[in-house]
Write an enzyme that holds these catalytic residues in place. Structure first.
Site, PDB file in Angstrom:
ATOM      1  N   HIS A  91      41.067   0.766  71.716  1.00 24.12           N
ATOM      2  CA  HIS A  91      39.999   1.206  72.622  1.00 24.12           C
ATOM      3  C   HIS A  91      39.842   0.320  73.842  1.00 24.12           C
ATOM      4  CE1 HIS A  91      37.147   4.123  73.628  1.00 24.12           C
ATOM      5  NE2 HIS A  91      36.482   4.213  72.496  1.00 24.12           N
ATOM      6  N   ASP A 114      41.128   5.567  76.078  1.00 23.97           N
ATOM      7  CA  ASP A 114      39.832   6.189  75.804  1.00 23.97           C
ATOM      8  C   ASP A 114      40.027   7.459  74.985  1.00 23.97           C
ATOM      9  OD1 ASP A 114      39.769   7.081  79.279  1.00 23.97           O
ATOM     10  OD2 ASP A 114      40.617   8.207  77.606  1.00 23.97           O
TER      11      ASP A 114
END
Lengths: 476, 372
Positions: free
Chosen positions: A446, A450
């Site tokens: 992350h 995304d």
């Protein structure tokens, strides 16, 4: 011969050391049987010097090659003590007594002399074994002590050590079937018998652990039950649990896993899952399988999954990237070296198929075959196992639907594929049909990826597999 | 419930079609058995089983067996010292460690194995070998074969056609030997040559010898003929029928516990882990960019695992942290190329992603793996 007469004790600590010969058949089947009695710290019993008996063929000296016991270990009669070698003959020396090893007279590779002391054993004085037993003579067999138990007029042959073990466990020797010579009852026969009584599962190898016996219902409620359920009455026999915790150092493959997973922990993972309708792909593979076989290649689903992933990575190259240690730079890798998780005897390994972006589905199948056979033979090379940029794990071959895979550094994404199930689904006309459904679970870093990117990549990958003809449009 | 084990079966002549004569309780009672399997581990397991379970007081046993390509090392030997492990892996030739002493041999179907089982009291290697020579001479009187005092059988006074090893237990013993009929000498000499340098150990060394196949001396000879001749001589000397009982080493009912014995013989812990402690002191010659580096390596290996590892790298050739990680990883691991490959490739995942570093690492690790 030196005999120490000390105050004798009536109990002997009976602990079978794990150093006792690997080839001893009782040790082979069971890790050990532990019985602890109160003992005093002071040694009790006479110390007997066990001499190296005649090897035969006029041999006077041998080389000690391996000790199966060490000082302080308990031994039983017939337990293996050491392995010696003389002129191409390997000899297993077994103990003549029950007792505790007090001294080893030789170290490994030293020359031992026939007729001279090999080990000092402290034996139970109450047994009153005469020192003459030590003298160099014909093999032990002619001096074996047989103890006969006469029960119901049936003579059961067993050695003193075996008889003691039976007594300790309240077993009648006549109830045990002996598998030794002349139907003699051996130690392992008793242990076998015990295991059957308690329901313990016998380990298939010395390394396996003994599973605790399954208990039947224990807490029986006092309140009367509406349903007349027959609750089995708990067995009142004392259940012997002879398992023991085993601690071993983490080495080899496990060490590698520890390293990788500890590093992976630093990556903030997020997951994204979906289901893929592989009905068309299943049909396509059925058609292509025989063609591949003619070319000598086994075609599974993986080459399709891998190629589709590569096509997806062309559109979303961030998933084929690497973030440096300081999180300052992202490197977009040019090659799609797609790793395939493989389960081997030793554990998980992840070889990769290099440059999938320029490989055909068939090329990938060939390479997978090569990696799989090397993998199962334990012969993968360093280049096969390094340089991966993206990984797929087909855990579905073993089972499962959704998973939560762990990213393998220095990569940033990984996909776990569940098993293919036949499930009812609705088609465009609102009719129910049989669909071949597989679940995919993605995990991504992350810090650089995304959710939207992951979702779009997954949708693209999914569309290629649900409609394999569309792959043709984008194949380079 | 007592399983019908081999020793019970042999009393019941109906099961194995063994003539009752075999079970006569005279001192010269004997039994001849032959394995239907060519798997070296299964056959070695049969030897173990007979040694552990059968009463040899009333009858001695002759066991005949042949194996598909395999290298068999003695109980206290070092496989790295004795054979070319790389070549074995490449050619898919099995490696086995037997329980008897002695040196390393190469087995294939052109080599026959004979095991003479007796009680420990009746252990007699010379007599057994003389029996074999007698059988050979009965088959081909012109063969110049004799037994040496090292328990070898020589052909034409120079060529070794048989090697011997033995195992003695508490009450029983066995003596086994090979006999070269038509083995592949080319493969034999290449696999029995160790490429590993700098090994120092107290493991039993093999004594290399010039070998020759009996087939080369007399092309009309086959393994079957030789097996038969030896069985015939054994039968004559033990006053039993010349009848060979076939046994299947995979038959758990006949030989209860045999599959465990077979499995144990195949474990890494037995084949490699039983190697006596040894040390390696060697030099890696690595060609890197435009120069050749001489890297001294010292390792101690005990129970097949690396106890101590020292690699003399030029300063800063690898980041010091990475070097110590490598040494730490290797220490305690198996001295095995597969395990080492896994470890070093994993370590690469957690170090800086630098191409130069990666290529140095790969070069060093590949050279280290070549030692195994």
């Amino acid at each position: 011969v030196c005999i120490h007469r000390v105050r004798s004790c009536s109990n002997i600590r009976f602990i079978k050391s794990k150093y006792v010969c690997v080839f001893d058949k009782s040790a082979l089947k069971f890790s050990h049987q532990q019985r602890l009695f109160r003992t005093s710290a002071v040694s009790c019993g006479q110390i007997v010097q066990f001499k190296l008996s005649d090897i035969g063929e006029g041999i006077t000296e041998v080389t000690v090659k391996e000790w199966y016991i060490k000082e302080g270990d308990s031994v039983s009669q017939f337990d293996s003590i050491c392995e010696v070698q003389s002129d191409k003959a390997s000899v297993t020396i077994t103990s003549r007594y029950d007792g505790v090893i007090r001294k080893l007279h030789y170290s490994i590779d030293e020359i031992a002399l026939v007729g001279k002391p090999l080990v000092d054993i402290e034996i139970d004085a109450s047994k009153g074994v005469s020192p003459e037993e030590d003298v160099v003579e014909t093999p032990p067999m002619s001096h074996e002590e047989h103890t006969h138990q006469e029960i119901k007029g049936h003579k059961t042959l067993a050695t003193p050590a075996v008889r003691r073990l039976a007594m300790e466990n309240n077993i009648k020797l006549s109830e045990i079937v002996g598998t030794g010579k002349d139907n003699r009852v051996l130690k392992e026969d008793i242990l076998n018998y015990l295991a059957k009584q308690t329901g313990a599962i016998l380990p298939p190898s010395p390394k396996a652990e003994i599973v605790p016996p399954l208990r039947k219902t224990e807490a029986v409620p006092a309140a009367p039950k509406d349903k007349a359920r027959k609750i089995p009455v708990p067995v009142s026999r004392p259940i012997v649990f002879s398992g023991k915790d085993k601690t071993e150092p983490v080495t080899g493959f496990q060490k590698a896993m520890v390293k990788t997973m500890s590093a992976a922990l630093k990556i903030p993972h997020f997951g994204y899952c979906d289901e893929i309708d592989l009905t068309q792909l299943v049909q396509l593979r059925e058609e292509l399988k025989p063609l591949a076989e003619i070319r000598g290649v086994k075609l599974s689903f993986m080459p399709f999954f891998i190629k589709a992933a590569s096509l997806g990575l062309l559109q979303y190259p961030i998933l084929n990237a690497s973030l440096d240690e300081s999180c300052q730079n992202v490197t977009y890798k040019a090659s799609h070296n797609i790793g395939v998780a493989m389960d081997t005897e030793q554990g998980l390994i992840v070889p990769n198929v290099k440059n999938v972006q320029v490989c055909s589905v068939f090329d990938i199948a060939v390479e997978l075959n090569r990696l799989q056979s090397l993998g199962s033979a334990g012969q993968l090379g360093t280049s096969d196992l390094t340089g991966g940029t993206f990984t797929l794990s087909n855990i579905g071959t073993i089972g499962g639907t959704y998973a939560k895979p762990v990213i393998l550094p220095p990569e940033v994404a990984i996909g776990a594929l569940g098993k293919i199930q036949v499930l009812p689904r609705y088609n465009g006309k609102g009719e129910v049909f049989k669909a071949q459904i597989m679940n995919v679970s993605w995990s991504a870093d992350h810090r650089v990826i995304d959710g939207a990117t992951m979702a779009r990549f997954s949708n693209l990958w999914k569309s290629y597999l649900e409609n394999p003809a569309s792959m043709l449009l984008d194949l380079k | 419930m007592v399983l019908q084990s081999l020793k019970n079966c042999l009393g019941l002549s109906c099961i194995l079609r063994t003539p009752k004569a075999c079970f006569r309780s005279t001192a010269s009672g004997g039994l001849i058995i032959q394995s239907v399997s060519n798997d070296v581990y299964q056959n070695l397991a049969v030897e173990d089983w007979i040694h552990d379970h059968m009463d040899l007081e009333k009858q001695q046993i002759l066991f005949l067996w042949r194996n598909s390509p395999a290298v068999v090392i003695g109980r206290h030997q070092n496989p790295w010292q004795e054979c070319n492990l790389r070549l074995l892996r490449q050619k898919n030739i099995k490696l086995a460690r037997r329980r008897s002493g002695g040196g390393t041999v190469y087995h294939d179907l052109g080599n026959i194995n004979l095991t003479f089982f007796t009680t420990r009291k009746k252990y007699q290697r010379m007599e057994n070998l003389k029996l074999v020579v007698k059988a050979l001479k009965a088959l081909r009187p012109q063969l110049d074969v004799h037994v040496t005092d090292r328990y070898d059988i020589l052909l034409d006074r120079q060529y070794k056609i048989s090697g011997t090893a033995a195992k003695l237990g508490r009450t029983s013993a066995y003596h086994h030997c090979t006999l070269l009929c038509n083995a592949d000498k080319f493969v034999l000499s290449s696999v029995l040559k160790s490429p590993y340098k700098g090994l120092k150990s107290n493991a039993t060394p093999s004594v290399p010898a010039l070998v020759k196949n009996l087939f080369e001396e007399d092309p009309s000879l086959t393994s079957e003929m030789l097996l038969d001749a030896i069985a015939k001589e054994y039968a004559a000397q033990h006053q039993i029928d010349h009848h060979i009982t076939l046994i299947n080493p995979a038959d758990e009912t006949l030989l209860p516990g045999i599959s465990n014995k077979t499995k144990e013989l195949q474990t890494w812990e037995w084949v490699y882990g039983k190697t006596p402690k040894f040390s390696i002191s060697t030099c890696l010659n690595m060609a890197y960019q435009d120069s050749v580096l001489d890297i001294k390596v010292n390792m101690d290996v005990k129970n097949g695992k690396i106890e101590v590892c020292h690699i003399d790298l030029p300063e800063q050739w690898l980041p010091p942290g990475l070097y110590s990680e490598l040494v730490k990883s290797l220490t305690g691991s198996k001295f095995c190329p597969n395990e080492t490959t896994t470890l070093v490739t994993t370590l690469l995942r957690v170090c800086p992603q630098d191409n130069e570093l990666h290529s140095r690492w790969s070069l060093l690790c590949e050279n280290m793996i070549m030692l195994m």
